[in-house]
Design an enzyme around this catalytic site. Structure first.
Site, PDB file in Angstrom:
ATOM      1  N   ASP A  93      10.844  -5.372   8.361  1.00  0.00           N
ATOM      2  CA  ASP A  93       9.751  -5.221   9.311  1.00  0.00           C
ATOM      3  C   ASP A  93       9.610  -6.565  10.029  1.00  0.00           C
ATOM      4  OD1 ASP A  93       7.554  -2.898   9.527  1.00  0.00           O
ATOM      5  OD2 ASP A  93       6.566  -4.791   9.955  1.00  0.00           O
TER       6      ASP A  93
ATOM      7  N   VAL B  43       0.857  -1.184   0.000  1.00  0.00           N
ATOM      8  CA  VAL B  43       0.000   0.000   0.000  1.00  0.00           C
ATOM      9  C   VAL B  43       0.892   1.233   0.000  1.00  0.00           C
ATOM     10  CG1 VAL B  43      -1.763   1.318   1.228  1.00  0.00           C
ATOM     11  CG2 VAL B  43      -1.867  -1.176   1.221  1.00  0.00           C
TER      12      VAL B  43
ATOM     13  N   ALA C  81       4.442   4.141   3.087  1.00  0.00           N
ATOM     14  CA  ALA C  81       3.994   2.926   2.409  1.00  0.00           C
ATOM     15  C   ALA C  81       4.150   1.755   3.373  1.00  0.00           C
ATOM     16  CB  ALA C  81       4.818   2.677   1.146  1.00  0.00           C
ATOM     17  N   LYS C  82       3.611   0.620   3.032  1.00  0.00           N
ATOM     18  CA  LYS C  82       3.831  -0.595   3.828  1.00  0.00           C
ATOM     19  C   LYS C  82       3.481  -1.785   2.966  1.00  0.00           C
ATOM     20  CE  LYS C  82       4.958  -1.683   8.109  1.00  0.00           C
ATOM     21  NZ  LYS C  82       5.885  -0.905   8.959  1.00  0.00           N
ATOM     22  N   GLY C  83       4.125  -2.921   3.265  1.00  0.00           N
ATOM     23  CA  GLY C  83       3.828  -4.124   2.509  1.00  0.00           C
ATOM     24  C   GLY C  83       3.808  -5.336   3.404  1.00  0.00           C
TER      25      GLY C  83
END
Lengths: 409, 168
Positions: free
Chosen positions: A142, A56, A101-103
């Site tokens: 992460d 995202v 952002a992040k995934g």
């Protein structure tokens, strides 16, 4: 309320105080792009498995988007969206020129071999290489991802786009990583603790800390706080916890963790559970494990006077309200654990310039950024009589908002 | 009053001191005096003559108009800045909600500096004029609206103005 809803709640609270209006609220909180990919790989035993991955990209008004990539069986699109927006506010709070952002990939990495994880990571890059990049979106480690995973991402991306170390941060030191990156979140947290204690007129020496989580954030935070004169009265990790009101012998604890792989069974104290740790008698509580661990009920029993959020969203909004009533000072995640993304920015800068900073420089620049951010949030908090978290969101919305208005839509 | 480093830092962070050098801010501190207010004390009352500007150094104050509370403000807040320009009546009442430490700049002393072509005072006047012009723009819009003319929406620009007023 889950952690994504919590982030949205805090954002909305600050946006309403600033009176930005509903449509500007929508503009700022809606993500730019949400990508969902199917990752088919062959397992070592010849089985074909398909995993679901997400990326995202929340906001890029202040620069290329930045955020971690996690491997966890319970990753879902909504959670990733919440964390992506958290990154937008976090990068704005520390004023690094990135968006958020992040995934995540829905996978249990403990059930995979190294080779399978490599194939999965490369497949993820195959599906996403046209939307990430050094000037587009820069992933980082992460939950359950590490420098090795970042090395695979860099390698796979470089196959498509040529040599591109700046496509990802948190790389191994031998492959364009930055000195000081591993301890960065813990070190940033140390600076924030020092500043808060100075503000409340308390010396670091003798201040009692309880640290939940002994991973990338908690272990470095505990080590650095201890070295600075703090007394670590309790720590815990997934294996269990240990407490000692007189203070734990940190070097011995590290030796124990190195040998056994966890905190559990350490002889220098008495065992304590994960939840028990949150309510032990201490001055500063550092929840540095998972999100959502402190609800209103736990908050009622917390004995610390200061809570420093090492993890993302450990305190739910109801807990925040309890803390406000009790007069407990909460240092929010978007400031307290922003040391990681700050040094990620330094790594990206070094990669783009083809240079390598020594650790002293990284640490000094990090300290400067954390101090400045704390000061700005403190001054908004005092002048507008707002809790630190709301002040941090106000500052972040201000910075993202200004960039948005200047660019135009 | 004696200039102290923390005082200078606090003043220089205010929008009205934007663009002032450290030496010019120090000149402003020279004509300022530190004062205190007890909890419950009225700093100034609505429609009284505005004879000074206040900066909250410590504590919390409440701004009210005709008995209705408008805002609670704390450290770093500026109260009655328009009175520096002279001739203004206080538009609201300000009461101390706690023991307060304040910085007071009297209109008279400020006007004297202004009359002597003091650059610091001129710059502050310029900054205050900018604040006023922003406020006037908002009032003009409201006036047009109250005349029944619908104004074209400018939500992004409005947002920009909100951010300017929060002065990041």
């Amino acid at each position: 309320m889950n952690t994504a809803e919590a982030t949205q709640h805090y954002f909305t609270k600050a946006a309403r105080i600033m009176n930005v209006g509903e449509r500007i609220e929508n503009l700022l909180s809606a993500p730019l792009r949400e990508v969902k990919v199917q990752l088919a790989i062959e397992l070592d035993n010849g089985e074909v498995r398909t995993f679901t991955g997400f990326r995202v990209q929340h906001d890029n008004s202040r620069g290329p988007m930045k955020g971690g990539l996690r491997y966890h069986p319970e990753v879902n699109g909504e959670e990733v969206l919440g964390l992506a927006s958290l990154m937008t506010w976090k990068t704005a709070v520390v004023n690094v020129p990135f968006g958020g952002a992040k995934g995540g990939v829905q996978v249990d990495p403990t059930q995979m071999s190294l080779k399978e994880l490599e194939r999965l990571t490369r497949k993820f890059v195959d599906q996403l290489h046209d939307v990430i990049g050094p000037t587009r979106d820069i992933p980082a480690p992460d939950v359950n991802t590490n420098p090795q995973v970042m090395a695979w991402i860099m390698d796979q991306y470089s196959k498509y786009h040529g040599h591109s170390p700046a496509v990802v941060t948190g790389k191994p030191l031998e492959l364009y990583g930055s000195r000081g990156r591993e301890a960065a979140t813990g070190r940033g947290l140390l600076t924030v603790c020092r500043e808060v204690l100075r503000d409340v007129g308390r010396p670091m020496k003798g201040t009692r800390f309880a640290v939940q989580g002994f991973g990338n954030v908690g272990s470095h935070a505990a080590r650095l706080l201890f070295a600075d004169g703090g007394v670590i009265v309790a720590v815990s990790d997934v294996s269990g916890g240990v407490q000692n009101p007189q203070g734990l012998d940190l070097p011995a604890l590290f030796e124990h963790v190195r040998k056994t792989g966890g905190v559990k069974g350490f002889g220098g104290g008495t065992p304590c559970g994960q939840e028990e740790l949150l309510t032990v008698d201490c001055d500063v509580l550092v929840p540095a494990a998972l999100g959502g661990v402190i609800d209103a009920k736990v908050a009622q029993s917390v004995r610390a006077k200061i809570v420093v959020e090492g993890a993302n969203s450990p305190c739910l909004p109801q807990a925040d309200e309890v803390f406000e009533k009790k007069g407990v000072l909460v240092v929010p995640d978007i400031l307290a654990n922003a040391g990681g993304v700050t040094v990620s920015y330094f790594e990206w800068v070094q990669n783009l310039q083809h240079v390598s900073w020594d650790e002293e420089r990284v640490n000094a620049e990090l300290e400067k950024v954390m101090k400045e951010s704390y000061e700005r949030i403190g001054s908004i908090s005092r002048s507008r009589q707002l809790p630190l978290r709301t002040a941090a969101y106000v500052l972040a919305i201000g910075r993202v908002g200004k960039a948005t208005v200047l660019r135009g839509i | 009053m004696a200039t102290s480093a923390p005082m200078l830092k606090k003043l220089s962070a205010l929008p009205m001191c934007q663009g002032l050098s450290a030496a010019q801010t120090a000149e402003l501190v020279e004509i300022a005096e530190e004062t205190t207010a007890k909890k419950g004390a009225t700093l100034f009352a609505e429609e009284s003559a505005g004879d000074a500007l206040y900066v909250v150094l410590e504590g919390q104050v409440e701004v009210s108009k005709r008995g209705a509370s408008l805002a609670k403000l704390g450290e770093g807040s500026v109260l009655g800045e328009m009175s520096l320009l002279g001739g203004e009546m206080r538009s609201a009442t300000v009461t101390a909600l706690s023991e307060c430490k304040l910085l007071r700049i009297s209109t008279e002393r400020f006007q004297k500096r202004l009359a002597a072509d003091n650059l610091a005072a001129l710059k502050v006047t310029h900054n205050l004029a900018q604040v006023m012009s922003r406020r006037l723009a908002v009032i003009n819009d409201k006036l047009v609206e109250s005349l029944g003319k619908t104004k074209k929406k400018e939500e992004l620009a409005d947002f920009g103005r909100i951010l300017n007023n929060w002065s990041f």
